[in-house]
Design a protein around this motif. Structure first.
Motif, short mmCIF file in Angstrom:
data_model
loop_
_atom_site.label_atom_id
_atom_site.label_comp_id
_atom_site.label_asym_id
_atom_site.label_seq_id
_atom_site.Cartn_x
_atom_site.Cartn_y
_atom_site.Cartn_z
N ILE A 1 0.84 -1.20 0.00
CA ILE A 1 0.00 0.00 0.00
C ILE A 1 0.88 1.25 0.00
O ILE A 1 0.65 2.18 -0.79
CB ILE A 1 -0.97 -0.02 1.21
N ALA A 2 1.91 1.25 0.85
CA ALA A 2 2.80 2.42 0.93
C ALA A 2 3.47 2.69 -0.42
O ALA A 2 3.58 3.83 -0.87
CB ALA A 2 3.86 2.18 1.99
N MET B 1 -7.19 -8.06 -6.16
CA MET B 1 -8.15 -7.60 -5.15
C MET B 1 -7.51 -7.25 -3.82
O MET B 1 -8.13 -6.57 -3.00
CB MET B 1 -9.21 -8.69 -4.90
N ARG B 2 -6.31 -7.78 -3.58
CA ARG B 2 -5.68 -7.55 -2.27
C ARG B 2 -4.26 -7.07 -2.47
O ARG B 2 -3.54 -7.61 -3.31
CB ARG B 2 -5.63 -8.86 -1.46
N PRO B 3 -3.81 -6.09 -1.70
CA PRO B 3 -2.40 -5.71 -1.76
C PRO B 3 -1.53 -6.90 -1.35
O PRO B 3 -1.93 -7.68 -0.49
CB PRO B 3 -2.29 -4.57 -0.73
N ALA B 4 -0.39 -7.03 -2.00
CA ALA B 4 0.58 -8.08 -1.70
C ALA B 4 0.01 -9.49 -1.89
O ALA B 4 0.39 -10.42 -1.18
CB ALA B 4 1.13 -7.93 -0.28
N ALA B 5 -0.91 -9.64 -2.84
CA ALA B 5 -1.52 -10.95 -3.04
C ALA B 5 -0.70 -11.84 -3.97
O ALA B 5 -1.05 -12.98 -4.20
CB ALA B 5 -2.93 -10.80 -3.60
N GLY B 6 0.37 -11.32 -4.50
CA GLY B 6 1.20 -12.15 -5.39
C GLY B 6 1.56 -11.40 -6.65
O GLY B 6 1.13 -10.26 -6.86
N ARG B 7 2.36 -12.06 -7.45
CA ARG B 7 2.85 -11.43 -8.67
C ARG B 7 1.69 -11.11 -9.60
O ARG B 7 0.76 -11.91 -9.75
CB ARG B 7 3.80 -12.41 -9.36
N VAL C 1 -8.51 -2.66 -4.92
CA VAL C 1 -7.66 -2.74 -6.11
C VAL C 1 -6.67 -1.58 -6.09
O VAL C 1 -7.07 -0.42 -5.98
CB VAL C 1 -8.54 -2.70 -7.39
N LEU C 2 -5.38 -1.91 -6.18
CA LEU C 2 -4.36 -0.85 -6.21
C LEU C 2 -4.11 -0.38 -7.63
O LEU C 2 -3.81 0.78 -7.86
CB LEU C 2 -3.06 -1.37 -5.61
N ASP C 3 -4.19 -1.30 -8.58
CA ASP C 3 -3.84 -0.97 -9.96
C ASP C 3 -5.02 -1.33 -10.87
O ASP C 3 -5.14 -2.47 -11.33
CB ASP C 3 -2.58 -1.76 -10.33
#
Lengths: 189, 235
Positions: free
Chosen positions: A80-81, B104-110, B171-173
């Motif tokens: 997130i950061a 859907m989730r941050p840091a969920a994988g490549r 969603v981040l991207d």
């Protein structure tokens, strides 16, 4: 503020999801310094890093339901950061140049001064391109594992290793130019 | 210098330059802004649940679309063609579904949305070139436009439903999520066409059927880019 009884970040995060205010405050207290350092390694202005930190906590709050209890917190937080930083960088890139590509090497400390054994960390890291810098900050400052860094950056373990390898090559070049190679050799002899 | 020596210098430098104290006012502001809207939240369900939901949506849209347009393709396919095409589309949909769920989730994988799109175009192209040997163009454009329209008519609702599912996460991207969801929706469209379209000519299938996937994937990217731009402007 009463300290939260939970020690680990994962328990604090799970409690924060259950609206535990002390857990939320404990997380902010515990993680803000390292997040601030993460931003300071990437940007020049302290005020800008403060803004990014504030924005990151707002996004974490918005996204808190996507943390899966039991999973490591740091990759989730750093993902997130990192996104906040990239997002903000895009917003300001037309008006300000944030990338400080340092061509001038950090100043070498005077030799023989035992109390000054290394260069300033932030200055040293600014020698690196942004993608390598963030990997080194996560690995060496936040003490995350390679797998966690890969998760946080949505990339593969191989890609993180490659960036770290390139960063080390660059750091070796810089440190040897500053005379640290000789000192390193001397210290291992 | 060895990596260990560089590590030592980094560690010494970090010790010598501890992080600047974070401005107490910033920390207090962060605490206050979180406290003002602190409510319990239910953690997002597991990725498998969302993958299953997306898969069922895609399959349902493909089958319903074929029922609406008429199941005229399936009966004319040979056993080998059926045995290759449908498992291949299911495998591609699984990859696109995984790519969507990871957004859907941050840091969920490549992130693998672009890879899913590339695979969903190249593998069917190779399979169709192998399975269909008639290169007679026939009514190439008129028949093709009909199939493309029907395929996209299925892909669009599938994409809208997939977007609603993705919105439950964080969603981040959005452009990357758009590519993944668009690809999955395009695969629903091509699945419907394989059930519906009785034309077994290689040029028709390789150009017009496969076009549903890449148009849908690119459309997803464009939609995602528009959502992201709108969010940045409003934020």
């Amino acid at each position: 503020m009463q300290p939260h009884p939970a020690e680990d970040l994962e328990s604090l995060m799970a409690a924060y999801q259950q609206a535990d205010r002390t857990a939320a405050e404990a997380l902010i207290e515990r993680l803000s310094p390292q997040l601030h350092r993460f931003f300071m390694a990437q940007v020049v202005s302290r005020r800008y890093a403060d803004d990014l930190l504030q924005e990151t906590w707002l996004r974490i709050h918005e996204a808190r339901h996507t943390y899966r209890p039991g999973e490591p917190v740091l990759p989730w937080i750093y993902a997130i950061a990192r996104h906040v930083r990239v997002d903000s960088y895009r917003k300001v890139r037309r008006t300000e140049s944030r990338e400080q590509q340092v061509d001038v090497l950090p100043e070498a400390p005077p030799h023989g001064t035992g109390s000054q054994p290394g260069p300033d960390l932030d200055a040293l890291l600014r020698v690196l391109p942004e993608s390598q810098r963030e990997v080194i900050v996560m690995l060496k400052v936040s003490e995350m594992t390679i797998e966690q860094v890969a998760q946080a950056t949505s990339s593969s373990v191989g890609s993180v290793k490659q960036k770290a390898h390139r960063a080390y090559r660059k750091l070796r070049e810089v440190l040897e130019n500053m005379g640290f190679g000789d000192r390193g050799r001397r210290s291992t002899e | 210098m060895t990596p260990e020596q560089i590590d030592r210098v980094l560690a010494e430098s970090a010790r010598r330059s501890p992080p600047q104290e974070v401005d107490a006012a910033v920390v207090e502001r962060a605490k206050a802004s979180l406290a003002s809207s602190l409510e319990p939240v239910r953690p997002l369900r597991s990725s498998r649940v969302f993958l299953t939901i997306l898969f069922i949506i895609s399959a349902a849209v493909a089958v319903l679309g074929a029922v609406v347009f008429g199941v005229r393709g399936l009966p004319v396919l040979s056993a080998i063609q059926r045995a290759v095409i449908f498992p291949m589309l299911i495998a591609a949909a699984a990859v696109a579904g995984i790519a969507s769920v990871r957004e859907m989730r941050p840091a969920a994988g490549r992130r693998i949305g672009s890879l899913a799109l590339a695979l969903s175009i190249l593998v069917p192209l190779a399979a169709f070139a192998f399975l269909f040997r008639s290169y007679d163009p026939g009514n190439f454009v008129p028949d093709g436009v009909k199939c493309l329209t029907a395929g996209l008519a299925c892909a669009i609702p599938a994409a809208i439903i997939a977007a609603l599912v993705l919105r439950r996460g964080f969603v981040l991207d959005w452009p990357a999520a758009g590519i993944a969801a668009g690809t999955l929706a395009g695969l629903a469209g091509i699945g419907m066409l394989e059930l519906h379209c009785p034309i077994l000519k290689a040029p028709h299938i390789m150009v017009w059927h496969v076009a549903v996937v890449w148009i849908s994937g690119l459309g997803g990217w464009l939609a995602g880019w528009m959502v992201q731009t709108a969010k940045r402007r409003s934020g």
